[in-house]
Design a protein around this motif. Structure first.
Motif, PDB file in Angstrom:
ATOM      1  N   SER A  34       0.824  -1.214   0.000  1.00  0.00           N
ATOM      2  CA  SER A  34       0.000   0.000   0.000  1.00  0.00           C
ATOM      3  C   SER A  34       0.858   1.264   0.000  1.00  0.00           C
ATOM      4  N   GLY A  35       2.181   1.073  -0.203  1.00  0.00           N
ATOM      5  CA  GLY A  35       3.076   2.219  -0.278  1.00  0.00           C
ATOM      6  C   GLY A  35       3.543   2.735   1.066  1.00  0.00           C
ATOM      7  N   ILE A  36       3.389   1.917   2.111  1.00  0.00           N
ATOM      8  CA  ILE A  36       3.825   2.309   3.456  1.00  0.00           C
ATOM      9  C   ILE A  36       4.834   1.267   3.932  1.00  0.00           C
ATOM     10  N   ASN A  37       6.084   1.690   4.047  1.00  0.00           N
ATOM     11  CA  ASN A  37       7.173   0.748   4.299  1.00  0.00           C
ATOM     12  C   ASN A  37       7.945   1.167   5.546  1.00  0.00           C
ATOM     13  N   SER A  38       7.903   0.333   6.575  1.00  0.00           N
ATOM     14  CA  SER A  38       8.558   0.692   7.839  1.00  0.00           C
ATOM     15  C   SER A  38      10.073   0.547   7.789  1.00  0.00           C
ATOM     16  N   GLY A  43       6.125   6.558   3.007  1.00  0.00           N
ATOM     17  CA  GLY A  43       4.705   6.678   3.321  1.00  0.00           C
ATOM     18  C   GLY A  43       4.353   6.731   4.792  1.00  0.00           C
ATOM     19  N   LEU A  44       5.328   6.558   5.681  1.00  0.00           N
ATOM     20  CA  LEU A  44       5.013   6.501   7.111  1.00  0.00           C
ATOM     21  C   LEU A  44       4.471   7.826   7.630  1.00  0.00           C
ATOM     22  N   LYS A  45       5.119   8.928   7.262  1.00  0.00           N
ATOM     23  CA  LYS A  45       4.723  10.238   7.783  1.00  0.00           C
ATOM     24  C   LYS A  45       3.269  10.558   7.433  1.00  0.00           C
ATOM     25  N   SER A  75      12.906  -1.164  11.527  1.00  0.00           N
ATOM     26  CA  SER A  75      11.479  -0.905  11.479  1.00  0.00           C
ATOM     27  C   SER A  75      11.021  -0.198  12.748  1.00  0.00           C
ATOM     28  N   GLY A  76      11.469  -0.699  13.893  1.00  0.00           N
ATOM     29  CA  GLY A  76      11.062  -0.113  15.165  1.00  0.00           C
ATOM     30  C   GLY A  76      11.476   1.337  15.292  1.00  0.00           C
ATOM     31  N   ARG A  77      12.711   1.644  14.930  1.00  0.00           N
ATOM     32  CA  ARG A  77      13.199   3.026  15.026  1.00  0.00           C
ATOM     33  C   ARG A  77      12.407   3.951  14.107  1.00  0.00           C
ATOM     34  N   ASN A  78      12.162   3.503  12.882  1.00  0.00           N
ATOM     35  CA  ASN A  78      11.429   4.333  11.924  1.00  0.00           C
ATOM     36  C   ASN A  78      10.002   4.607  12.392  1.00  0.00           C
ATOM     37  N   ILE A  79       9.326   3.571  12.853  1.00  0.00           N
ATOM     38  CA  ILE A  79       7.936   3.736  13.299  1.00  0.00           C
ATOM     39  C   ILE A  79       7.872   4.646  14.521  1.00  0.00           C
ATOM     40  N   LEU A  80       8.718   4.395  15.509  1.00  0.00           N
ATOM     41  CA  LEU A  80       8.665   5.160  16.754  1.00  0.00           C
ATOM     42  C   LEU A  80       9.037   6.623  16.536  1.00  0.00           C
ATOM     43  N   ALA A  81      10.011   6.872  15.687  1.00  0.00           N
ATOM     44  CA  ALA A  81      10.391   8.265  15.399  1.00  0.00           C
ATOM     45  C   ALA A  81       9.253   9.008  14.709  1.00  0.00           C
ATOM     46  N   THR A  82       8.587   8.335  13.793  1.00  0.00           N
ATOM     47  CA  THR A  82       7.465   8.958  13.088  1.00  0.00           C
ATOM     48  C   THR A  82       6.286   9.170  14.028  1.00  0.00           C
ATOM     49  N   GLU A  83       6.073   8.228  14.929  1.00  0.00           N
ATOM     50  CA  GLU A  83       5.014   8.376  15.929  1.00  0.00           C
ATOM     51  C   GLU A  83       5.268   9.583  16.830  1.00  0.00           C
ATOM     52  N   ALA A  84       6.505   9.735  17.268  1.00  0.00           N
ATOM     53  CA  ALA A  84       6.845  10.852  18.153  1.00  0.00           C
ATOM     54  C   ALA A  84       6.545  12.188  17.476  1.00  0.00           C
ATOM     55  N   ALA A  85       6.902  12.282  16.210  1.00  0.00           N
ATOM     56  CA  ALA A  85       6.657  13.521  15.460  1.00  0.00           C
ATOM     57  C   ALA A  85       5.169  13.768  15.238  1.00  0.00           C
ATOM     58  N   ALA A  86       4.401  12.688  15.131  1.00  0.00           N
ATOM     59  CA  ALA A  86       2.967  12.797  14.839  1.00  0.00           C
ATOM     60  C   ALA A  86       2.121  12.941  16.104  1.00  0.00           C
TER      61      ALA A  86
END
Length: 251
Positions: A34-38, A43-45, A75-86
């Protein structure tokens, strides 16, 4: 509420997405398709913008020790960093019962690393440690085969149906963060070799199951309580016999 399910097209993710949507939530089923790759961050942001909850069900395509560790850490670092910003308010992750008690299993070591990233992220979280899924019993038998004999540890085993896992994941996502671990398991506990033998009998597989205390489970030696909850656990509704009847009807 907007909820993003990383790995939303997988075995557990696809079921959890249906449950959450039926409850009226806006759910993003995130996956590379779906174009979202951790891993790449693609697409994460955009996917996480405005999300209150993220459920991380991402799984490594490789079981090689080095590759699986790299997957879960990246994957964990990318997801968590994006979560923090969001400004995400609840991170829910699916992990495995006993990962801190089987250090010679490379996949388990990688999940421990993932959990540590979550615990130190500063984002409110709940880690759900699950026993093995009933849907994987056939694969476990195949990985334990030695010709027409299947060698399995007599250590205790307590598999849980994927439908129960998905229901609990969805429920946890809608409750307050625990900032800790919730363990879940199926309602039936028995020696590992006996459960595999029941599965083979139910599926008409004539191979013999041999109780072998030295048998490895994906590289790890299984002690009596390695793979089951040691304390309180939330139990699924679907017992092994019921699940075996269900798969018999659909096969």
């Amino acid at each position: 509420m907007k909820i993003v399910v990383i790995g939303g097209t997988g075995l557990i993710g696809s079921k959890a997405v249906v449950i959450l949507r039926q409850n009226g939530h806006e759910v993003v089923a995130a996956s590379p398709r779906s174009g979202i790759n951790s891993i790449t961050g693609e697409g994460l942001k955009d996917a996480l913008a405005g999300a209150q909850v993220v459920i991380d069900l991402a799984n490594s395509p490789s079981f090689d020790d080095k590759a699986v560790l790299e997957f879960f850490e990246t994957s964990g670092r990318n997801i968590l960093a994006t979560e923090a910003a969001a400004g995400v308010r609840h991170h829910v992750a699916l992990s495995i019962v006993g990962i801190d008690r089987t250090p010679d299993n490379g996949y388990f070591r990688a999940k421990v690393a993932q959990e540590k990233l979550i615990e130190t992220s500063g984002i409110p979280y709940t880690i759900i440690r699950s026993t093995q899924f009933m849907e994987f019993l056939g694969g476990i038998a195949a990985s334990s085969a030695d010709g027409n004999v299947i060698r399995v540890s007599p250590g205790l085993f307590q598999p849980i149906a994927a439908d129960d896992v998905a229901a609990i994941v969805a429920d946890v996502a809608l409750t307050a963060p625990r900032n800790g671990i919730v363990e879940i398991a199926g309602p039936d506990r028995a020696p590992f070799n006996e459960i595999i033998a029941r599965y083979l009998t139910a599926t008409g597989d004539p191979r013999e199951v041999v109780k072998d205390p030295e048998a490895r489970y994906f590289g790890g030696l299984v002690e009596k309580h390695s793979l089951v909850p040691l304390g309180e656990a939330r139990l699924g509704r679907i017992g092994l016999d019921e699940w075996l009847q269900l798969i018999d009807m659909t096969s």
